[in-house]
Design an enzyme around this catalytic site. Structure first.
Site, mmCIF file in Angstrom:
data_model
loop_
_atom_site.group_PDB
_atom_site.id
_atom_site.type_symbol
_atom_site.label_atom_id
_atom_site.label_comp_id
_atom_site.label_asym_id
_atom_site.label_seq_id
_atom_site.Cartn_x
_atom_site.Cartn_y
_atom_site.Cartn_z
ATOM 1 N N GLU A 190 5.306 -2.777 1.207
ATOM 2 C CA GLU A 190 6.165 -2.790 0.040
ATOM 3 C C GLU A 190 5.490 -1.601 -0.399
ATOM 4 O O GLU A 190 3.788 -1.144 -0.346
ATOM 5 C CB GLU A 190 5.182 -3.612 -1.422
ATOM 6 N N GLY B 203 1.271 4.679 4.914
ATOM 7 C CA GLY B 203 0.412 3.230 5.562
ATOM 8 C C GLY B 203 1.274 2.000 5.554
ATOM 9 O O GLY B 203 1.750 1.845 7.326
ATOM 10 N N GLY B 204 2.568 1.872 5.738
ATOM 11 C CA GLY B 204 3.546 1.246 5.579
ATOM 12 C C GLY B 204 4.420 1.659 6.780
ATOM 13 O O GLY B 204 4.753 0.692 7.186
ATOM 14 N N GLY C 118 0.773 -0.969 0.126
ATOM 15 C CA GLY C 118 0.248 -0.142 -0.054
ATOM 16 C C GLY C 118 0.896 1.288 -0.118
ATOM 17 O O GLY C 118 1.758 1.172 -0.746
ATOM 18 N N SER C 119 0.138 2.428 0.452
ATOM 19 C CA SER C 119 1.027 3.553 0.373
ATOM 20 C C SER C 119 2.138 3.632 1.267
ATOM 21 O O SER C 119 2.527 2.627 2.566
ATOM 22 C CB SER C 119 -0.090 4.977 1.466
ATOM 23 N N CYS D 231 2.110 -0.288 -8.905
ATOM 24 C CA CYS D 231 3.262 -0.028 -7.864
ATOM 25 C C CYS D 231 4.372 0.038 -8.486
ATOM 26 O O CYS D 231 5.768 1.010 -8.735
ATOM 27 C CB CYS D 231 3.298 -0.538 -7.063
#
Lengths: 500, 500
Positions: free
Chosen positions: B231, B211-212, B207-208, B268
């Site tokens: 990722e 978030g990560g 995700g973003s 991505c």
């Protein structure tokens, strides 16, 4: 000793630039370099052993063995690197049914690695130790923060590596020796400063929980977080099961004392805890322990700091109200000599007082007597991550206490069936590392060739022209390394095609 | 939807207990389970595609392809797991010259893995996606935090996996579907709560960056820090070199637009940046880009949040004073449809305004015109970690710009020679992950069978009786896996001895 920020920056930049060179070396070239380092260390004369003996108080026979082990480490890691085990080459050629593109992957170094030497292994886990060998094998330049406990030893080892860097015509930044604890004018530690440095891409550390955790936190707060592998020791519990105990309580107690006091207990795999269930056999074990420990000759610890800390921690644990008895070496000790001690408590006490589960670095053990196997299971469940767990058992014990044995598997990196955990062999199958807080990342080991894995990252090349691929990924496999080609492990030359 | 703390705790405890079971499964048993999941997903009818189409607006052909890819992932990972690639069995038998003890090592799962599905791949990187397959292959129970963008799709996929859990007689905690975003009464996110849960031992996320990074920080603050593989996407720069550009500026620009706008740019690996040096050929490339982008049909983005964010970020970047020109799709868009846009700036501007280097998730590209190759090198040096870097080049370009090419290797996990980075093949050689912030740990991949490695840790058995060893380490090698025995890779039965 203090070092200026600009000197430290220069070391880091030089390592960063050496990485550009190291990235272009093949596994074979790095293996040749590593064998040359082994030769160089092997050829070092008595000045190395003398310096280490003077600085660490470790006896000469032990140091002689550790030197051989260090040479062996460089050779074993070099062999594994040469086989290509850590570049993990994978080739998927383009073909109608499967891959659409030609994709080839191998691993390169992460970049400069900061290595912290350990005080208790001046050769094998310090300046020219396993972390340095792993990083070079991975293709990473190394910045060693010299351990303050053995500066002269560290300088001799650093000079040996530097001589090989020069003889190989490699750039000087491949290996730097940082001999100073503080950054001038800031009060900051050099190790902390370099861990936060943008040029540094990974950290290898062996030492205390406090030290390792501090580095992990610094690394995590960076703009670009980096991996830290810190081996932070543990108490290495020994579970004694009834049938094994019945068959030889006294002999087991003697074996335990020998392991507990080996090298004045200054090993990260020192078995600092024994757990058993109340029985006549356990009483015999305890009796032998109490009397046996009295005969242990006190010996000088690594340095004043280690000794003071040992005395302080030993006293703190012994003074807990739950300790109902303790015994220690009856032989008078002079300054700096650690006197071995064992204390006893119950499982119920252990479960309620967390201080009893803390590591005391040195010849100190705690015996935990449980009233039942349920209590043993509760102790096992409460254990933090360990480097090792030892089961003193017979086959019948293994059958009878299967559930406990399954649970302790979750707590350690290495599981011993009988024997004692001191002695960490440098082989492929070794695992030295374990669930937190034994190490910061249970997925890696710091002993054995697999230690190289900590410092590599994969890079894939898609439709890359053969001429520009690294040697490790070219069709012909001139380096003769193991590769996975279209799913099959092989050493074949694929320049005339691949069978799918 | 809200979930109570006790419900979440129950999921976590159930996963922890299922781990005790999964630990005892062999690689073959897990591979059989994974093939059954593949069968189950393959057999899902139109209700799966319909739900996903309704929830994500992704076209049916794309979803049909993604379903096949998801089935293929389970099968490919199952094959690799069955071969024993990720248990990495190593055996060192005791023998006079080398090892003193019999030491055998293989890898077990880390424990329960928390998986966060991605919004842009409702099948392949979500509930039954690559992270779930990797974790099961590793021997880890999975807790899936369902992606709020496709709850029904997630439920159908979860039911498919649960059916296999039941049919296999495995404990229900092997797979749990957490369908709720908030912990009742606390305002805390379920994902954050579970990341901090003592039973959870690793996290897989796609995700973003926001978030990560938030999960990474939570995991690092735990009493027992755990590994997070997140990722987090990237801008996937495309470097265009002079000879290649000269040979086909217009065709390259068209190829670039096609990749940039594929799937409304919601990959991505979307190539969000092109870098070249000022030239007549680059002018032609730019001209084709500006006119070509006008013909791109706007299409509905994954959800309102993604669309709004795309518009906001696109506008922010376009309004930077350094953007001297931009062009976009001239076809009217209705609500929720993303209109592709390309903007242009200079290398000097890029180097001074960090906003220009930020990812815009969607069909948005920035073209950077450098005045010289030194400027390109400066841009390359300033790049953050990327999933991919693409070199549009001829062999002559590769020779001429060797230094730049060496430097960009440090910035990405996958390096493409021509072609475009969208399209991530599920093969051994794939690397999907890269230096931070493309992913949280560049040493691992989230695509290809090697993704399993993220979730295993080695355990060594010293002098363990044959009968109590896991199948993978028994002498006879009944599972027929690859093992390193006394330094040699082999599949041999060693019950009648090993040649040293």
């Amino acid at each position: 000793m203090m070092l200026s920020q600009s000197v430290l920056d220069a070391y880091a930049v030089s390592a960063g630039s050496a990485f550009q060179f190291l990235k272009t070396t093949t596994v074979k070239e790095r293996a040749v370099f590593m064998q040359a380092v082994a030769d160089q260390i092997e050829a070092l004369g008595p000045e190395l052993l003398d310096a280490a003996h003077r600085e660490t108080a470790l006896p000469l026979p032990r140091l002689t063995g550790e030197k051989a082990r260090t040479v062996g480490q460089w050779r074993a890691y070099a062999d594994a690197v040469a086989k290509g085990l850590y570049v993990e080459a994978r080739i998927d050629t383009a073909h109608k049914e499967k891959a659409k593109n030609d994709i080839r992957k191998y691993s390169i170094g992460l970049g400069p690695v900061l290595v912290f030497g350990a005080g208790n292994f001046p050769f094998a886990f310090s300046t020219a130790g396993g972390d340095t060998a792993s990083a070079i094998g991975a293709g990473c330049p190394v910045l060693v923060k010299a351990h303050p406990g053995h500066p002269e030893t560290s300088r001799i080892m650093a000079a040996a590596i530097t001589a090989v860097v020069e003889a190989s015509g490699w750039p000087p930044g491949v290996f730097s020796h940082i001999d100073g604890d503080e950054v001038a004018g800031t009060g900051e530690r050099t190790g902390a400063y370099l861990t936060a440095h943008p040029q540094v891409k990974a950290v290898g550390f062996t030492g205390s929980y406090q030290g390792g955790k501090a580095l992990l936190d610094i690394a995590g707060r960076r703009e670009e977080p980096i991996p830290v592998f810190a081996e932070m020791g543990s108490i290495n519990p020994v579970f004694v099961f009834p049938q094994a105990l019945e068959q030889g309580a006294e002999a087991l107690a003697k074996e335990y004392i020998a392991s507990l006091t080996l090298g004045t207990g200054q090993f990260c795999t020192n078995p600092g805890m024994v757990i058993g269930v109340k029985s006549a056999a356990l009483d015999r074990f305890k009796q032998t322990l109490r009397t046996g420990i009295r005969d242990i000759l006190p010996s000088v610890m690594l340095n004043e700091h280690i000794y003071t800390n040992f005395e302080k921690r030993k006293t703190l644990l012994s003074e807990q109200p739950e300790i109902h008895i303790w015994a220690e070496s009856a032989i008078p000790a002079t300054g700096g000599q650690g006197r071995a001690r064992v204390v006893e408590t119950t499982a119920a006490s252990f479960l309620t007082n967390p201080i009893l589960g803390e590591e005391v670095f040195g010849p100190f053990g705690i015996l935990i007597e449980a009233g039942s196997w349920d209590e043993v299971a509760a102790v096992a469940a409460q254990l933090k991550g360990q480097l090792t767990v030892t089961l003193v058992a017979t086959a019948a014990d293994m059958d009878a206490y299967k559930m406990i044995i399954e649970r302790v598997k979750d707590k350690a990196g290495r599981l011993l069936f009988n024997g004692m955990p001191t002695g960490v062999e440098v082989v492929y199958a070794m695992q030295h590392g374990g669930p937190f807080p034994a190490s910061t990342d249970a997925r890696f080991t710091s002993v054995g060739p697999d230690a190289v894995k900590r410092f590599v990252r994969p890079v894939a090349f898609q439709n890359w022209p053969e001429a520009y691929l690294p040697e490790e990924l070219k069709d012909e496999n001139g380096l003769q390394i193991l590769r996975i080609v279209n799913g099959q492990l092989t050493m074949e030359d694929i320049s005339s095609g691949v069978c799918i």
